[in-house]
Structures are given as structure tokens and as C-alpha cells.
Scaffold this active site. Structure first.
Site, PDB file in Angstrom:
ATOM      1  N   SER A  52     -26.009 -67.731   4.540  1.00  0.00           N
ATOM      2  CA  SER A  52     -25.070 -68.799   4.200  1.00  0.00           C
ATOM      3  C   SER A  52     -25.418 -69.419   2.857  1.00  0.00           C
ATOM      4  CB  SER A  52     -25.060 -69.870   5.292  1.00  0.00           C
ATOM      5  OG  SER A  52     -26.366 -70.306   5.555  1.00  0.00           O
TER       6      SER A  52
ATOM      7  N   HIS B  91     -20.400 -63.231   4.656  1.00  0.00           N
ATOM      8  CA  HIS B  91     -20.660 -64.529   5.284  1.00  0.00           C
ATOM      9  C   HIS B  91     -19.565 -64.826   6.304  1.00  0.00           C
ATOM     10  CE1 HIS B  91     -21.231 -69.143   4.689  1.00  0.00           C
ATOM     11  NE2 HIS B  91     -21.810 -68.718   5.790  1.00  0.00           N
TER      12      HIS B  91
ATOM     13  N   GLU C 117     -16.478 -64.582   3.806  1.00  0.00           N
ATOM     14  CA  GLU C 117     -16.752 -64.827   2.391  1.00  0.00           C
ATOM     15  C   GLU C 117     -17.590 -63.631   1.912  1.00  0.00           C
ATOM     16  OE1 GLU C 117     -19.272 -68.291   1.651  1.00  0.00           O
ATOM     17  OE2 GLU C 117     -18.121 -68.805  -0.122  1.00  0.00           O
TER      18      GLU C 117
ATOM     19  N   ASN D 220     -20.126 -73.189   1.355  1.00  0.00           N
ATOM     20  CA  ASN D 220     -21.105 -74.262   1.543  1.00  0.00           C
ATOM     21  C   ASN D 220     -21.274 -75.165   0.330  1.00  0.00           C
ATOM     22  OD1 ASN D 220     -21.800 -74.102   4.255  1.00  0.00           O
ATOM     23  ND2 ASN D 220     -22.919 -72.210   3.865  1.00  0.00           N
TER      24      ASN D 220
HETATM   25  N1  CAA Z   1     -15.614 -66.495  21.373  1.00  0.00           N
HETATM   26  C1  CAA Z   1     -14.341 -66.190  21.640  1.00  0.00           C
HETATM   27  N2  CAA Z   1     -13.346 -67.121  21.637  1.00  0.00           N
HETATM   28  C2  CAA Z   1     -13.687 -68.404  21.414  1.00  0.00           C
HETATM   29  C3  CAA Z   1     -15.015 -68.791  21.136  1.00  0.00           C
HETATM   30  C4  CAA Z   1     -16.002 -67.774  21.106  1.00  0.00           C
HETATM   31  N3  CAA Z   1     -17.278 -68.048  20.822  1.00  0.00           N
HETATM   32  N4  CAA Z   1     -15.037 -70.141  20.920  1.00  0.00           N
HETATM   33  C5  CAA Z   1     -13.770 -70.565  21.053  1.00  0.00           C
HETATM   34  N5  CAA Z   1     -12.961 -69.532  21.337  1.00  0.00           N
HETATM   35  C6  CAA Z   1     -11.502 -69.536  21.473  1.00  0.00           C
HETATM   36  C7  CAA Z   1     -11.005 -70.160  22.744  1.00  0.00           C
HETATM   37  O1  CAA Z   1     -10.917 -69.220  23.781  1.00  0.00           O
HETATM   38  C8  CAA Z   1      -9.636 -70.671  22.319  1.00  0.00           C
HETATM   39  O2  CAA Z   1      -8.711 -69.578  22.286  1.00  0.00           O
HETATM   40  P1  CAA Z   1      -7.093 -69.794  22.356  1.00  0.00           P
HETATM   41  O3  CAA Z   1      -6.715 -70.530  21.101  1.00  0.00           O
HETATM   42  O4  CAA Z   1      -6.571 -68.390  22.424  1.00  0.00           O
HETATM   43  O5  CAA Z   1      -6.837 -70.594  23.580  1.00  0.00           O
HETATM   44  C9  CAA Z   1      -9.846 -71.104  20.876  1.00  0.00           C
HETATM   45  O6  CAA Z   1     -11.000 -70.388  20.419  1.00  0.00           O
HETATM   46  C10 CAA Z   1     -10.089 -72.591  20.772  1.00  0.00           C
HETATM   47  O7  CAA Z   1     -11.210 -72.923  21.585  1.00  0.00           O
HETATM   48  P2  CAA Z   1     -11.305 -74.176  22.529  1.00  0.00           P
HETATM   49  O8  CAA Z   1      -9.973 -74.506  23.124  1.00  0.00           O
HETATM   50  O9  CAA Z   1     -12.455 -73.970  23.474  1.00  0.00           O
HETATM   51  O10 CAA Z   1     -11.828 -75.347  21.613  1.00  0.00           O
HETATM   52  P3  CAA Z   1     -11.206 -76.014  20.339  1.00  0.00           P
HETATM   53  O11 CAA Z   1      -9.717 -75.998  20.313  1.00  0.00           O
HETATM   54  O12 CAA Z   1     -11.918 -77.312  20.273  1.00  0.00           O
HETATM   55  O13 CAA Z   1     -11.701 -75.075  19.151  1.00  0.00           O
HETATM   56  C11 CAA Z   1     -13.267 -74.438  17.528  1.00  0.00           C
HETATM   57  C12 CAA Z   1     -13.050 -74.798  18.962  1.00  0.00           C
HETATM   58  C13 CAA Z   1     -12.525 -73.135  17.195  1.00  0.00           C
HETATM   59  C14 CAA Z   1     -14.759 -74.238  17.336  1.00  0.00           C
HETATM   60  C15 CAA Z   1     -12.688 -75.590  16.610  1.00  0.00           C
HETATM   61  O14 CAA Z   1     -13.237 -76.814  17.019  1.00  0.00           O
HETATM   62  C16 CAA Z   1     -12.985 -75.405  15.146  1.00  0.00           C
HETATM   63  O15 CAA Z   1     -12.285 -74.679  14.454  1.00  0.00           O
HETATM   64  N6  CAA Z   1     -14.052 -76.069  14.629  1.00  0.00           N
HETATM   65  C17 CAA Z   1     -14.501 -75.939  13.256  1.00  0.00           C
HETATM   66  C18 CAA Z   1     -15.264 -74.650  13.120  1.00  0.00           C
HETATM   67  C19 CAA Z   1     -15.806 -74.490  11.723  1.00  0.00           C
HETATM   68  O16 CAA Z   1     -15.586 -75.242  10.806  1.00  0.00           O
HETATM   69  N7  CAA Z   1     -16.597 -73.407  11.569  1.00  0.00           N
HETATM   70  C20 CAA Z   1     -17.256 -73.116  10.337  1.00  0.00           C
HETATM   71  C21 CAA Z   1     -18.633 -73.689  10.400  1.00  0.00           C
HETATM   72  S1  CAA Z   1     -19.502 -73.388   8.902  1.00  0.00           S
HETATM   73  C22 CAA Z   1     -20.130 -71.866   9.105  1.00  0.00           C
HETATM   74  O17 CAA Z   1     -20.028 -71.222  10.119  1.00  0.00           O
HETATM   75  C23 CAA Z   1     -20.832 -71.279   7.966  1.00  0.00           C
HETATM   76  C24 CAA Z   1     -22.045 -71.903   7.424  1.00  0.00           C
HETATM   77  O18 CAA Z   1     -22.615 -71.263   6.560  1.00  0.00           O
HETATM   78  C25 CAA Z   1     -22.597 -73.201   7.811  1.00  0.00           C
END
Ligand code: CAA
Length: 299
Positions: free
Chosen positions: A120, A141, A153, A191
Site C-alpha cells: 500500500s 494494490h 491501483e 493513500n
Molecule cells: N467478501 C464478499 N462479499 C462481501 C465482503 C467480503 N469480505 N464484505 C462485504 N461483502 C458484500 C456483502 O455481501 C454485500 O453484498 P450485496 O451488496 O450483494 O448485498 C456488500 O458487500 C455490502 O456489505 P454489507 O451489507 O455487509 O455492509 P456495508 O453495506 O456496510 O458495506 C463495505 C461494507 C463494502 C465494507 C462498505 O462499508 C465500504 O465500502 N466501506 C469502505 C471500504 C473502503 O474504503 N475500502 C478501502 C480501504 S483502503 C485500502 O484497502 C487500501 C489501503 O492501502 C489502506
């Protein structure tokens, strides 16, 4: 060159997510970790996430079984990487660990094999310098949760070739992800933009501008972010956020990236977010309820 066999190194949150999507899209996946217990836990997580997809009708039971059948686990990279066309490294975010892994991969992998890192924030150019195939070293990424987030990315190191970039784009699209090409500078793009926002939200809390819930609500309802920045920091891991901010701070030599002292204190005290059970919020296994940490409740 067509990619068929993918080796994924590291079976933590990112590694198991990457193995999951690669296997789901028909690649033969070798998942590697040091301990068999970590690999068993990863396969359990992948199974649970596939079950969730089946329950939501995103995939069929047959696809779930096929996906699990496409994954083999290994405790030594030497037992699988020699037949890989693409290796995706998702080990700990530590340069010395990655350097050792890439040096070994360069020795044992076939000459055509592309070596990608899911880092990352660590420089791809620096990782590539540990190998004699810098043209075939690249950043992939992925975002967490990998099965859900559409972005990859794709980071070009100083010497990454056009052919390597093109092949990685093709694989990313076959995973139904959207690849975006960026160059190798501290924090890349994701990031470099995300971490200062998270750091600024921690500063807002530290300086008493607003409370945890208020800051997150402003960003969720005002900017349509799925999670507030403090909740997202807990989700990513406060130690990871701190490490990335240090890379930005050192890499650019600009005080605007200096990590907030509150973040430094929380990491030192072991309040790392979801992974430790408490950060800005308390996190209970299986619960989706957002409970602000008692540390930040108004006295
Ligand atoms: N595997 C498979 N499916 C998953 C899953 C997983 N691990 N986690 C969630 N899902 C699916 C659910 O089944 C659900 O599917 P449907 O839309 O088909 O119903 C969908 O994702 C949404 O999940 P939830 O209803 O449980 O929960 P939510 O609506 O609160 O969404 C989330 C959860 C997708 C995590 C959402 O909160 C979100 O987008 N959060 C922000 C995530 C983000 O910003 N990620 C980037 C982080 S930075 C990074 O990763 C890089 C770095 O270098 C730091």
C-alpha cells in the site's frame, strides 16, 4: 503470455481476498503462508465470504465449489512459485520482508513470471531493485474488502515494462476489477489522498473540533462516504495508517504529512481498531453496531 497459475504470498485479510477473487475467476491459485494454521484460517474466511455471496445470489453453489477447488495451500514458496505465471505478494508491510521474498522469487520463478506486490505504500522501484527482472516487477494494490472493491491501483516502478503493465491490466479485468495506472511515488494515489484525510479527521478529534460520531457523520452524510474516516481508519488498522503516513512524511519531507500525536499514542497503546477490538470505536466479533470507544465519550 497468458496467465493461468497465480501464486499469492500471505494469507491475511488482503492475501485471502486476492486468492478468493483469482480462484473465483478461474485461475489456479497457490496460497502460501509460513504456518498451516494461518492457511486453514484463510480458507475458512474464503468459504464464509463465498457463502455470503451465495446467500445474496451473487454466485451459485457450483461456483463456490469450483472456486474452493481452484485453491491449493503451501507453506513453502519453493513448492509452487516455480510454475507460476504471476506472483502476487501480500505479506507484511515491511520492506526487509518484501526484499527477502522478491530476491527468492527472482531465483526460483520462471523467466516469464511477473512479480507483483500488493504493497500500500512501499516503493515498487525499491522492491524491484532486489531482483534482476525490474521490468517484470509491478504493484497491484487491491482494496479491502477485496471481493467487493472494484479498484486495482496498478503501480509502475521506474523500470516496469509496457508488456508487464498490459498483462496485469488484462488479469485485473478478468477479475472484473477496474485497473488504474499510476506512477511510483510515496503513497501512490490512493493513500496519498486517503491518509491525509484520515489524519486530518484525527486532528479534528484531537483538537476538540468535534467528537468521533460527529466527524464520521459529517463525512458519511455530507460527502456520501460509505464509512466515516475514523471508522475507516479502524477498519484499515491504525498501525497501517501510521506506517503509511510515515512513508508520506519521510518520502516528501513535508510536515503536512506528519502523523497526528493522538494516532501515534493510540498505536503505541495497542488500540489498533478492528484487529485489536478497539480504536475510535469498540469492535465486537460479529456485531455491526458502532460503539464509540469510552476513551472518546464526552465527560
Ligand atoms: N467478501 C464478499 N462479499 C462481501 C465482503 C467480503 N469480505 N464484505 C462485504 N461483502 C458484500 C456483502 O455481501 C454485500 O453484498 P450485496 O451488496 O450483494 O448485498 C456488500 O458487500 C455490502 O456489505 P454489507 O451489507 O455487509 O455492509 P456495508 O453495506 O456496510 O458495506 C463495505 C461494507 C463494502 C465494507 C462498505 O462499508 C465500504 O465500502 N466501506 C469502505 C471500504 C473502503 O474504503 N475500502 C478501502 C480501504 S483502503 C485500502 O484497502 C487500501 C489501503 O492501502 C489502506
Amino acid at each position: 503470455m497468458s496467465v493461468k497459475n497465480i501464486t499469492v504470498i500471505g494469507s491475511g485479510t488482503m492475501g485471502n481476498g486476492i486468492a478468493h477473487v483469482c480462484a473465483q475467476h478461474g485461475y489456479s491459485v497457490s496460497l502460501v503462508d509460513i504456518a498451516q494454521i494461518a492457511l486453514d484460517k484463510a480458507v475458512l474466511t474464503i468459504t464464509k465470504n463465498l457463502d455470503r455471496q451465495v446467500q445474496r445470489n451473487a454466485i451459485t453453489e457450483a461456483v463456490k465449489i469450483q472456486t474452493l477447488g481452484n485453491i491449493k495451500t503451501f507453506t513453502s514458496v519453493r513448492d509452487c512459485a516455480p510454475t507460476a505465471d504471476l506472483v502476487i505478494e501480500a505479506a507484511s508491510e515491511n520492506f526487509n520482508i518484501k526484499e527477502k521474498i522478491f530476491r527468492e522469487l527472482d531465483e526460483i520463478c520462471a523467466p516469464h513470471c511477473i512479480l507483483a506486490s500488493n504493497t500500500s505504500s512501499i516503493s515498487i522501484t525499491r522492491i524491484a531493485a532486489a531482483t534482476k527482472r525490474a521490468d517484470k516487477v509491478i504493484g497491484m494494490h487491491f482494496m479491502n474488502p477485496v471481493p467487493v472493491m472494484k479498484l486495482i491501483e496498478v503501480i509502475r516502478g521506474y523500470a516496469t515494462s509496457d508488456t508487464t503493465t498490459q498483462i496485469v491490466f488484462e488479469v485485473s479485468k478478468a477479475l472484473t476489477k477496474i485497473p488504474v495506472e499510476v506512477n511510483d511515488y510515496p503513497g501512490f494515489v490512493a493513500n496519498r489522498i486517503l491518509m491525509p484525510m484520515i489524519n486530518e479527521s484525527i486532528y479534528s478529534l484531537y483538537e476538540g473540533v468535534a467528537g468521533v460520531e460527529e466527524i464520521d457523520t459529517v463525512m458519511k452524510l455530507g460527502m456520501a462516504h460509505p464509512m466515516g474516516p475514523l471508522q475507516l481508519a479502524d477498519f484499515i488498522g491504525l498501525d497501517v495508517c501510521l506506517a503509511i503516513l510515515k512513508v508520506l512524511h519521510e518520502g516528501f519531507g513535508n510536515p503536512k504529512y506528519a502523523p497526528c500525536p493522538l494516532l501515534v499514542n493510540m498505536v503505541t497503546a495497542g488500540y489498533l481498531g478492528v484487529k485489536s477490538g478497539e480504536g475510535f470505536y469498540k469492535h465486537e466479533a460479529g456485531s455491526k453496531e458502532l460503539i464509540v470507544s469510552t476513551m472518546f465519550l464526552k465527560k
